[in-house]
Design a protein around this motif. Sequence first.
Motif, PDB file in Angstrom:
ATOM      1  N   THR A 141       0.868  -1.174   0.000  1.00 39.59           N
ATOM      2  CA  THR A 141       0.000   0.000   0.000  1.00 39.59           C
ATOM      3  C   THR A 141       0.906   1.224   0.000  1.00 39.59           C
ATOM      4  O   THR A 141       2.110   1.127   0.277  1.00 39.59           O
ATOM      5  CB  THR A 141      -0.900   0.028   1.256  1.00 39.59           C
ATOM      6  N   VAL A 142       0.332   2.377  -0.272  1.00 33.97           N
ATOM      7  CA  VAL A 142       1.100   3.622  -0.264  1.00 33.97           C
ATOM      8  C   VAL A 142       1.722   3.828   1.119  1.00 33.97           C
ATOM      9  O   VAL A 142       2.883   4.229   1.239  1.00 33.97           O
ATOM     10  CB  VAL A 142       0.189   4.811  -0.659  1.00 33.97           C
ATOM     11  N   GLU A 143       0.955   3.525   2.167  1.00 36.16           N
ATOM     12  CA  GLU A 143       1.444   3.696   3.526  1.00 36.16           C
ATOM     13  C   GLU A 143       2.610   2.744   3.829  1.00 36.16           C
ATOM     14  O   GLU A 143       3.612   3.139   4.435  1.00 36.16           O
ATOM     15  CB  GLU A 143       0.315   3.455   4.547  1.00 36.16           C
ATOM     16  N   GLU A 144       2.490   1.474   3.409  1.00 36.24           N
ATOM     17  CA  GLU A 144       3.558   0.496   3.645  1.00 36.24           C
ATOM     18  C   GLU A 144       4.840   0.897   2.918  1.00 36.24           C
ATOM     19  O   GLU A 144       5.940   0.811   3.474  1.00 36.24           O
ATOM     20  CB  GLU A 144       3.133  -0.899   3.183  1.00 36.24           C
ATOM     21  N   GLU A 145       4.680   1.365   1.707  1.00 31.78           N
ATOM     22  CA  GLU A 145       5.853   1.775   0.935  1.00 31.78           C
ATOM     23  C   GLU A 145       6.522   2.991   1.564  1.00 31.78           C
ATOM     24  O   GLU A 145       7.753   3.061   1.654  1.00 31.78           O
ATOM     25  CB  GLU A 145       5.454   2.057  -0.522  1.00 31.78           C
ATOM     26  N   ALA A 146       5.727   3.943   2.040  1.00 34.23           N
ATOM     27  CA  ALA A 146       6.275   5.128   2.704  1.00 34.23           C
ATOM     28  C   ALA A 146       7.028   4.733   3.969  1.00 34.23           C
ATOM     29  O   ALA A 146       8.112   5.271   4.265  1.00 34.23           O
ATOM     30  CB  ALA A 146       5.156   6.119   3.025  1.00 34.23           C
ATOM     31  N   GLU A 147       6.487   3.786   4.720  1.00 33.62           N
ATOM     32  CA  GLU A 147       7.135   3.312   5.948  1.00 33.62           C
ATOM     33  C   GLU A 147       8.472   2.637   5.635  1.00 33.62           C
ATOM     34  O   GLU A 147       9.478   2.856   6.320  1.00 33.62           O
ATOM     35  CB  GLU A 147       6.202   2.353   6.703  1.00 33.62           C
ATOM     36  N   ARG A 149      10.377   3.186   3.019  1.00 29.31           N
ATOM     37  CA  ARG A 149      11.312   4.242   2.597  1.00 29.31           C
ATOM     38  C   ARG A 149      11.823   5.027   3.803  1.00 29.31           C
ATOM     39  O   ARG A 149      13.011   5.386   3.870  1.00 29.31           O
ATOM     40  CB  ARG A 149      10.654   5.171   1.580  1.00 29.31           C
ATOM     41  N   ARG A 150      10.949   5.281   4.786  1.00 31.03           N
ATOM     42  CA  ARG A 150      11.346   6.007   5.978  1.00 31.03           C
ATOM     43  C   ARG A 150      12.388   5.211   6.766  1.00 31.03           C
ATOM     44  O   ARG A 150      13.422   5.722   7.182  1.00 31.03           O
ATOM     45  CB  ARG A 150      10.129   6.304   6.858  1.00 31.03           C
TER      46      ARG A 150
END
Length: 157
Positions: A141-147, A149-150
Amino acid sequence: MTKIVTLKSSDGQTFAVDEAVALKSSTIKNILEDTGAVENNAVSVPSVDGKTLAKVIENCNKHAKEPSGLDEKAEVDEMEKWDAEFVYLLDREFFFDVALGAYFLNIRGLIDLTCGKIADMTRGKTVEQMREILNLENDFTVEEEAEIRRKKKCLGI
């Protein structure tokens, strides 16, 4: 006398090939060694369609020929050139079918050849570019990918 082996694709096409050609496939070699006989004198290749099997057989035919021994370096150079053209001339979708066919049939030389091209196609590419080249869906998900990357940024990766 040359022994003939018949290969039957997933869509029912049959191909009569010299035994030396069929034995380029470890999968077929094992079937022939284990059973000694095949159903209706044909080895079933259920995961490979006729178009793909024909292309795989073309590669095996080329590689099953014994070198003449007259000029080994020239013969190796000729084979490498033939291999490069073989994979270059395949369109992307069909190329992946041939790579999977080589994998299913366990044809070491063709696996190495196709994997080499895949490595060349993806070398230096971003994750997004590789997904596009390999036709892979992003299952994050967009959220999982952002996490992810963070976390990578925090770790300095």
